[in-house]
Design a protein around this motif. Sequence first.
Motif, short mmCIF file in Angstrom:
data_model
loop_
_atom_site.label_atom_id
_atom_site.label_comp_id
_atom_site.label_asym_id
_atom_site.label_seq_id
_atom_site.Cartn_x
_atom_site.Cartn_y
_atom_site.Cartn_z
N GLU A 147 0.84 -1.19 0.00
CA GLU A 147 0.00 0.00 0.00
C GLU A 147 0.88 1.24 0.00
OE1 GLU A 147 -3.92 -1.51 2.54
OE2 GLU A 147 -2.58 -0.01 3.38
N LEU A 148 0.39 2.28 -0.67
CA LEU A 148 0.99 3.61 -0.59
C LEU A 148 -0.07 4.52 0.03
CD1 LEU A 148 2.88 6.00 -1.32
CD2 LEU A 148 1.84 5.99 -3.60
N ASN A 149 0.30 5.18 1.12
CA ASN A 149 -0.61 6.11 1.79
C ASN A 149 -0.06 7.52 1.66
OD1 ASN A 149 -2.46 4.12 3.23
ND2 ASN A 149 -0.45 3.46 3.93
N VAL A 150 -0.93 8.44 1.34
CA VAL A 150 -0.54 9.85 1.28
C VAL A 150 -1.52 10.63 2.15
CG1 VAL A 150 0.01 11.82 -0.17
CG2 VAL A 150 0.22 9.51 -1.10
N ASN A 151 -0.97 11.33 3.14
CA ASN A 151 -1.78 12.16 4.04
C ASN A 151 -1.75 13.61 3.59
OD1 ASN A 151 -2.43 10.02 5.80
ND2 ASN A 151 -0.43 10.21 6.78
N ALA A 152 -2.74 14.37 4.05
CA ALA A 152 -2.77 15.82 3.83
C ALA A 152 -2.49 16.14 2.36
CB ALA A 152 -1.76 16.50 4.74
N LEU A 153 -3.30 15.59 1.48
CA LEU A 153 -3.08 15.73 0.05
C LEU A 153 -2.97 17.19 -0.38
CD1 LEU A 153 -5.50 12.97 -1.26
CD2 LEU A 153 -3.03 13.07 -1.65
N GLU A 154 -2.04 17.41 -1.30
CA GLU A 154 -1.83 18.73 -1.89
C GLU A 154 -2.12 18.64 -3.39
OE1 GLU A 154 2.17 19.84 -0.99
OE2 GLU A 154 1.85 19.79 1.19
N LEU A 155 -2.39 19.79 -4.00
CA LEU A 155 -2.71 19.80 -5.42
C LEU A 155 -1.58 19.18 -6.25
CD1 LEU A 155 -4.31 23.36 -5.83
CD2 LEU A 155 -5.46 21.17 -5.49
N ASP A 156 -0.33 19.43 -5.83
CA ASP A 156 0.83 18.90 -6.57
C ASP A 156 0.98 17.39 -6.46
OD1 ASP A 156 3.13 21.72 -6.09
OD2 ASP A 156 1.46 21.38 -7.47
N ASP A 157 0.18 16.76 -5.62
CA ASP A 157 0.22 15.30 -5.52
C ASP A 157 -0.53 14.65 -6.68
OD1 ASP A 157 -0.18 15.41 -1.91
OD2 ASP A 157 1.64 15.48 -3.14
N SER A 158 -1.23 15.44 -7.47
CA SER A 158 -1.92 14.92 -8.64
C SER A 158 -0.88 14.34 -9.61
CB SER A 158 -2.70 16.03 -9.34
OG SER A 158 -3.74 16.51 -8.52
N ALA A 159 -1.03 13.06 -9.91
CA ALA A 159 -0.02 12.37 -10.72
C ALA A 159 -0.48 10.94 -10.98
CB ALA A 159 1.33 12.35 -10.01
N LEU A 160 0.31 10.24 -11.80
CA LEU A 160 0.14 8.81 -11.99
C LEU A 160 1.08 8.11 -11.00
CD1 LEU A 160 -1.04 6.45 -13.74
CD2 LEU A 160 1.01 6.69 -15.16
N TYR A 161 0.54 7.21 -10.19
CA TYR A 161 1.34 6.48 -9.21
C TYR A 161 1.53 5.05 -9.71
CZ TYR A 161 1.04 10.45 -6.17
OH TYR A 161 1.17 11.72 -5.66
N LEU A 162 2.79 4.69 -9.87
CA LEU A 162 3.14 3.39 -10.45
C LEU A 162 3.79 2.51 -9.39
CD1 LEU A 162 4.67 4.86 -13.70
CD2 LEU A 162 2.66 3.37 -13.64
N CYS A 163 3.39 1.26 -9.40
CA CYS A 163 3.97 0.25 -8.53
C CYS A 163 4.81 -0.69 -9.40
CB CYS A 163 2.86 -0.51 -7.83
SG CYS A 163 3.38 -1.94 -6.89
N ALA A 164 5.96 -1.09 -8.89
CA ALA A 164 6.81 -2.03 -9.62
C ALA A 164 7.26 -3.13 -8.68
CB ALA A 164 8.03 -1.31 -10.18
N SER A 165 7.37 -4.34 -9.18
CA SER A 165 7.88 -5.42 -8.35
C SER A 165 9.08 -6.07 -9.02
CB SER A 165 6.79 -6.46 -8.06
OG SER A 165 6.47 -7.21 -9.21
#
Lengths: 108, 112
Positions: free
Chosen positions: B75-93
């Motif tokens: 899991e990826l958790n992001v608290n207190a979201l900001e406008l600049d957090d808008s993005a594509l989040y990619l997971c890799a294994s």
Amino acid sequence: GIQVEQSPPDLILQEGANSTLRCNFSDSVNNLQWFHQNPWGQLINLFYIPSGTKQNGRLSATTVATERYSLLYISSSQTTDSGVYFCAVQGGSEKLVFGKGTKLTVNP
Amino acid sequence: ETGVTQSPTHLIKTRGQQVTLRCSSQSGHNTVSWYQQALGQGPQFIFQYYREEENGRGNFPPRFSGLQFPNYSSELNVNALELDDSALYLCASSFTGSNGYTFGSGTRLTVV
């Protein structure tokens, strides 16, 4: 940290043409991968190639580790080859460092 | 062999909220990494997990946190979201020692 530079930033081709994409990196690496990012955002692994030459169909790649560059060749390009091509390297740390990508557009 | 799967595919959140993104690793892989990709940029490393512990982190603030579970999902958790957090989040294994990363399709997060 390692710096990765890709060229050209943009490339427009007619279907059937050949192209060469270049990736320069600033330090020795133990991992180098070429990815194609499709319009939906997924990074498709094309090659794992820290050194040497590999071929897969119309695509081939060469990495000259001693000179710190890698080349991705696309022959007989098709419209489905359009997208962004990323080079990513890994040195002594855990992370992959990506270049800014080459945006390829293949026109019919 | 299953690939890397991520959920959800798209998400819209309000500034200040918290978000959790999920990733299932490719079968046989024991290491998971997360990347943030802003529009028009290459992916940037957030952190990596191995054996349920963070073993590498990029230049991201502590409000970005993660977990890896015994089945190697993450899991990826992001608290207190900001406008600049808008993005594509990619997971890799990957599998330790084998090199070569497999990426999921990503979660596109929009913060309004």
